[in-house]
Write a protein that holds these residues in place. Sequence first.
Motif, PDB file in Angstrom:
ATOM      1  N   GLY A  60      21.888  -3.998  -9.318  1.00 24.00           N
ATOM      2  CA  GLY A  60      21.502  -4.393 -10.669  1.00 24.00           C
ATOM      3  C   GLY A  60      20.142  -5.051 -10.794  1.00 24.00           C
ATOM      4  N   ASN A  61      19.425  -5.241  -9.685  1.00 23.03           N
ATOM      5  CA  ASN A  61      18.101  -5.875  -9.742  1.00 23.03           C
ATOM      6  C   ASN A  61      17.029  -4.805  -9.927  1.00 23.03           C
ATOM      7  OD1 ASN A  61      19.273  -8.453  -9.164  1.00 23.03           O
ATOM      8  ND2 ASN A  61      19.361  -7.871  -7.004  1.00 23.03           N
ATOM      9  N   ASN A  62      17.067  -4.136 -11.058  1.00 29.26           N
ATOM     10  CA  ASN A  62      16.173  -3.008 -11.277  1.00 29.26           C
ATOM     11  C   ASN A  62      14.707  -3.413 -11.310  1.00 29.26           C
ATOM     12  OD1 ASN A  62      18.357  -1.257 -11.409  1.00 29.26           O
ATOM     13  ND2 ASN A  62      18.581  -1.478 -13.632  1.00 29.26           N
ATOM     14  N   GLY A  63      14.420  -4.606 -11.836  1.00 25.34           N
ATOM     15  CA  GLY A  63      13.033  -5.072 -11.860  1.00 25.34           C
ATOM     16  C   GLY A  63      12.490  -5.265 -10.458  1.00 25.34           C
ATOM     17  N   ALA A  64      13.286  -5.900  -9.598  1.00 30.36           N
ATOM     18  CA  ALA A  64      12.867  -6.113  -8.218  1.00 30.36           C
ATOM     19  C   ALA A  64      12.754  -4.779  -7.483  1.00 30.36           C
ATOM     20  CB  ALA A  64      13.856  -7.029  -7.502  1.00 30.36           C
ATOM     21  N   LEU A  65      13.671  -3.855  -7.780  1.00 34.66           N
ATOM     22  CA  LEU A  65      13.633  -2.534  -7.153  1.00 34.66           C
ATOM     23  C   LEU A  65      12.356  -1.797  -7.533  1.00 34.66           C
ATOM     24  CD1 LEU A  65      15.228  -0.365  -5.526  1.00 34.66           C
ATOM     25  CD2 LEU A  65      16.144   0.424  -7.712  1.00 34.66           C
ATOM     26  N   LEU A  66      12.011  -1.844  -8.807  1.00 35.85           N
ATOM     27  CA  LEU A  66      10.786  -1.192  -9.275  1.00 35.85           C
ATOM     28  C   LEU A  66       9.554  -1.875  -8.692  1.00 35.85           C
ATOM     29  CD1 LEU A  66       9.493   0.931 -11.093  1.00 35.85           C
ATOM     30  CD2 LEU A  66       9.585  -0.716 -12.982  1.00 35.85           C
ATOM     31  N   GLY A  67       9.603  -3.227  -8.590  1.00 37.83           N
ATOM     32  CA  GLY A  67       8.476  -3.950  -8.008  1.00 37.83           C
ATOM     33  C   GLY A  67       8.241  -3.552  -6.563  1.00 37.83           C
ATOM     34  N   GLY A  68       9.322  -3.408  -5.779  1.00 38.61           N
ATOM     35  CA  GLY A  68       9.181  -2.968  -4.394  1.00 38.61           C
ATOM     36  C   GLY A  68       8.636  -1.561  -4.303  1.00 38.61           C
ATOM     37  N   LEU A  69       9.071  -0.687  -5.223  1.00 37.25           N
ATOM     38  CA  LEU A  69       8.571   0.685  -5.261  1.00 37.25           C
ATOM     39  C   LEU A  69       7.071   0.723  -5.541  1.00 37.25           C
ATOM     40  CD1 LEU A  69       9.009   3.775  -5.400  1.00 37.25           C
ATOM     41  CD2 LEU A  69       9.575   3.485  -7.812  1.00 37.25           C
ATOM     42  N   VAL A  70       6.647  -0.029  -6.556  1.00 40.40           N
ATOM     43  CA  VAL A  70       5.218  -0.054  -6.913  1.00 40.40           C
ATOM     44  C   VAL A  70       4.399  -0.668  -5.777  1.00 40.40           C
ATOM     45  CG1 VAL A  70       3.525  -1.022  -8.507  1.00 40.40           C
ATOM     46  CG2 VAL A  70       5.691  -0.123  -9.383  1.00 40.40           C
ATOM     47  N   GLY A  71       4.917  -1.762  -5.193  1.00 39.31           N
ATOM     48  CA  GLY A  71       4.205  -2.384  -4.084  1.00 39.31           C
ATOM     49  C   GLY A  71       4.084  -1.454  -2.893  1.00 39.31           C
ATOM     50  N   GLY A  72       5.155  -0.728  -2.588  1.00 43.74           N
ATOM     51  CA  GLY A  72       5.113   0.217  -1.479  1.00 43.74           C
ATOM     52  C   GLY A  72       4.125   1.341  -1.722  1.00 43.74           C
ATOM     53  N   LEU A  73       4.102   1.870  -2.947  1.00 46.29           N
ATOM     54  CA  LEU A  73       3.139   2.924  -3.278  1.00 46.29           C
ATOM     55  C   LEU A  73       1.708   2.424  -3.151  1.00 46.29           C
ATOM     56  CD1 LEU A  73       4.880   4.556  -6.394  1.00 46.29           C
ATOM     57  CD2 LEU A  73       4.661   5.524  -4.092  1.00 46.29           C
ATOM     58  N   ALA A  74       1.468   1.168  -3.553  1.00 49.62           N
ATOM     59  CA  ALA A  74       0.124   0.602  -3.445  1.00 49.62           C
ATOM     60  C   ALA A  74      -0.310   0.486  -1.981  1.00 49.62           C
ATOM     61  CB  ALA A  74       0.082  -0.768  -4.120  1.00 49.62           C
ATOM     62  N   VAL A  75       0.600   0.027  -1.129  1.00 49.51           N
ATOM     63  CA  VAL A  75       0.274  -0.091   0.302  1.00 49.51           C
ATOM     64  C   VAL A  75       0.020   1.281   0.905  1.00 49.51           C
ATOM     65  CG1 VAL A  75       1.151  -0.788   2.558  1.00 49.51           C
ATOM     66  CG2 VAL A  75       1.548  -2.247   0.568  1.00 49.51           C
ATOM     67  N   LEU A  76       0.835   2.272   0.559  1.00 47.87           N
ATOM     68  CA  LEU A  76       0.635   3.623   1.071  1.00 47.87           C
ATOM     69  C   LEU A  76      -0.695   4.201   0.608  1.00 47.87           C
ATOM     70  CD1 LEU A  76       4.207   5.186   0.614  1.00 47.87           C
ATOM     71  CD2 LEU A  76       3.115   4.477   2.748  1.00 47.87           C
ATOM     72  N   ALA A  77      -1.081   3.898  -0.639  1.00 47.54           N
ATOM     73  CA  ALA A  77      -2.371   4.380  -1.153  1.00 47.54           C
ATOM     74  C   ALA A  77      -3.529   3.768  -0.364  1.00 47.54           C
ATOM     75  CB  ALA A  77      -2.498   4.046  -2.639  1.00 47.54           C
ATOM     76  N   VAL A  78      -3.419   2.491  -0.040  1.00 49.58           N
ATOM     77  CA  VAL A  78      -4.465   1.833   0.754  1.00 49.58           C
ATOM     78  C   VAL A  78      -4.537   2.448   2.152  1.00 49.58           C
ATOM     79  CG1 VAL A  78      -5.148  -0.342   1.845  1.00 49.58           C
ATOM     80  CG2 VAL A  78      -4.339  -0.333  -0.521  1.00 49.58           C
ATOM     81  N   ILE A  79      -3.384   2.691   2.765  1.00 56.56           N
ATOM     82  CA  ILE A  79      -3.364   3.306   4.103  1.00 56.56           C
ATOM     83  C   ILE A  79      -4.018   4.687   4.066  1.00 56.56           C
ATOM     84  CG2 ILE A  79      -1.870   4.207   5.922  1.00 56.56           C
ATOM     85  CD1 ILE A  79       0.123   2.007   5.246  1.00 56.56           C
ATOM     86  N   ALA A  80      -3.684   5.477   3.041  1.00 57.52           N
ATOM     87  CA  ALA A  80      -4.270   6.814   2.910  1.00 57.52           C
ATOM     88  C   ALA A  80      -5.777   6.736   2.744  1.00 57.52           C
ATOM     89  CB  ALA A  80      -3.635   7.546   1.728  1.00 57.52           C
ATOM     90  N   TRP A  81      -6.233   5.804   1.912  1.00 53.99           N
ATOM     91  CA  TRP A  81      -7.677   5.644   1.689  1.00 53.99           C
ATOM     92  C   TRP A  81      -8.397   5.253   2.982  1.00 53.99           C
ATOM     93  CZ3 TRP A  81     -10.929   1.308   1.968  1.00 53.99           C
ATOM     94  CH2 TRP A  81     -12.204   1.482   1.448  1.00 53.99           C
ATOM     95  N   LEU A  82      -7.822   4.318   3.726  1.00 57.30           N
ATOM     96  CA  LEU A  82      -8.435   3.899   4.984  1.00 57.30           C
ATOM     97  C   LEU A  82      -8.487   5.041   5.989  1.00 57.30           C
ATOM     98  CD1 LEU A  82      -6.851   0.341   5.448  1.00 57.30           C
ATOM     99  CD2 LEU A  82      -9.229   0.875   4.877  1.00 57.30           C
ATOM    100  N   MET A  83      -7.415   5.815   6.063  1.00 61.59           N
ATOM    101  CA  MET A  83      -7.394   6.941   7.006  1.00 61.59           C
ATOM    102  C   MET A  83      -8.449   7.981   6.658  1.00 61.59           C
ATOM    103  SD  MET A  83      -3.303   7.555   7.589  1.00 61.59           S
ATOM    104  CE  MET A  83      -3.627   9.031   8.556  1.00 61.59           C
ATOM    105  N   LEU A  84      -8.545   8.323   5.388  1.00 56.44           N
ATOM    106  CA  LEU A  84      -9.532   9.321   4.973  1.00 56.44           C
ATOM    107  C   LEU A  84     -10.959   8.815   5.165  1.00 56.44           C
ATOM    108  CD1 LEU A  84      -7.814  10.696   1.734  1.00 56.44           C
ATOM    109  CD2 LEU A  84      -8.137  11.901   3.901  1.00 56.44           C
ATOM    110  N   ARG A  85     -11.183   7.547   4.858  1.00 59.13           N
ATOM    111  CA  ARG A  85     -12.520   6.973   5.013  1.00 59.13           C
ATOM    112  C   ARG A  85     -12.920   6.908   6.486  1.00 59.13           C
ATOM    113  NH1 ARG A  85     -15.950   4.087   1.793  1.00 59.13           N
ATOM    114  NH2 ARG A  85     -17.308   2.553   2.798  1.00 59.13           N
TER     115      ARG A  85
END
Length: 376
Positions: A263-288
């Motif tokens: 039932g903690n949908n806000g926290a679940l969504l926050g973890g999802l968004v945070g995880g996507l942000a970290v993955l985006a940074v990792i992808a950017w660093l790898m490509l750079r």
Amino acid sequence: TAYVRSHPEVTVAANGPGGLGLARTRLQESLAAARAGDQANATRLGLSAYLDGFEPLEPALRARNQVLLTEVENSMLAYRGALASGKLEQADAAAQKLDYLFAQVDSELGADKADPLTTFIASLTILLREGVEALLIVVGMVAFLKKAERRDVLAYVHGGWIVALACGGLTWAVATYFVSISGASREVTEGVSSLFAAIVLLSVGLWMHQKSTAGKWQAYLKEKLSAAMTGRSAWALFALSFIAVYREVFETVLFYSALAGDGNNGALLGGLVGGLAVLAVIAWLMLRTSARMPIGKFFSLSSILVAVLAVVLAGKGVAGLQEAGWLSASPIHWPRIEVLGMYPSAETTIAQAVVLIIALAGFALNSVRARQPRST
């Protein structure tokens, strides 16, 4: 009676196809069959105790208590191994331990729902654990094509992971509103896709290492790759991109569905968004980083990374097929490190060893050939 009439899902949960009650029942039936000398039925019932009883609870337990989950899975493996070897006393001891562990699982999952911080951390770590592996493969393919000056084929790679995400959304809708995805289907999907990706990555890693030791990369790419990159090869890139991402999305969908029950949908969504942000940074660093790296060094390091991923996926693939009952499982004293594809069974260890030996032998052969004088 009025409550049950207005909440029929209560009776489904108690008597439905999954749950610890069914796991205990199947386990006792399996033991009874083993004592009667019916090994085939004992094995089938033991597998059902895991797939139909315990396995549906795995995502929720993983979010609550990873250590307890590992203990149950290791004990399940030990029980099935004892059955396969005909060691009834060991099977009985493993069943008693499982009954004790099931009581702990019951207590863990029967407690109050997880607090928002626990849900957030579980959401974040699940996405990172499942996403990094797929990211390494897809970003590696993108970097490779950019280095090879084949940006025209990038659409196939991007199309693969985009379609995989769309299929992941469809999987969530089907699993939520239409049918329940069985444990066997999940394990077979993960196992087969992992082994397919491992085979492809091993061949790609050996090829990349061979070319990285040959020198004159830029000339080779311009002269050879354009002719070699046919429509069939481009669709192969699409398939690898799709499989690499979908196998991770498939598992993530099931884990997130379990977390949503808290039932903690806000926290679940926050973890999802945070995880996507970290993955985006990792992808950017790898490509750079890859863009600035000399092409020979890039292919040399990439070949090693790809080979390591092949070893990891080989272990995960065999483990998935073992849990689905497609392959036998022989327990051994070996660490269980899922992120590295390591499991305490002889079959997974042998599979990883074979892939590692092939990779090392191929790398050594490539190095020997590179040192040999070339004929003019």
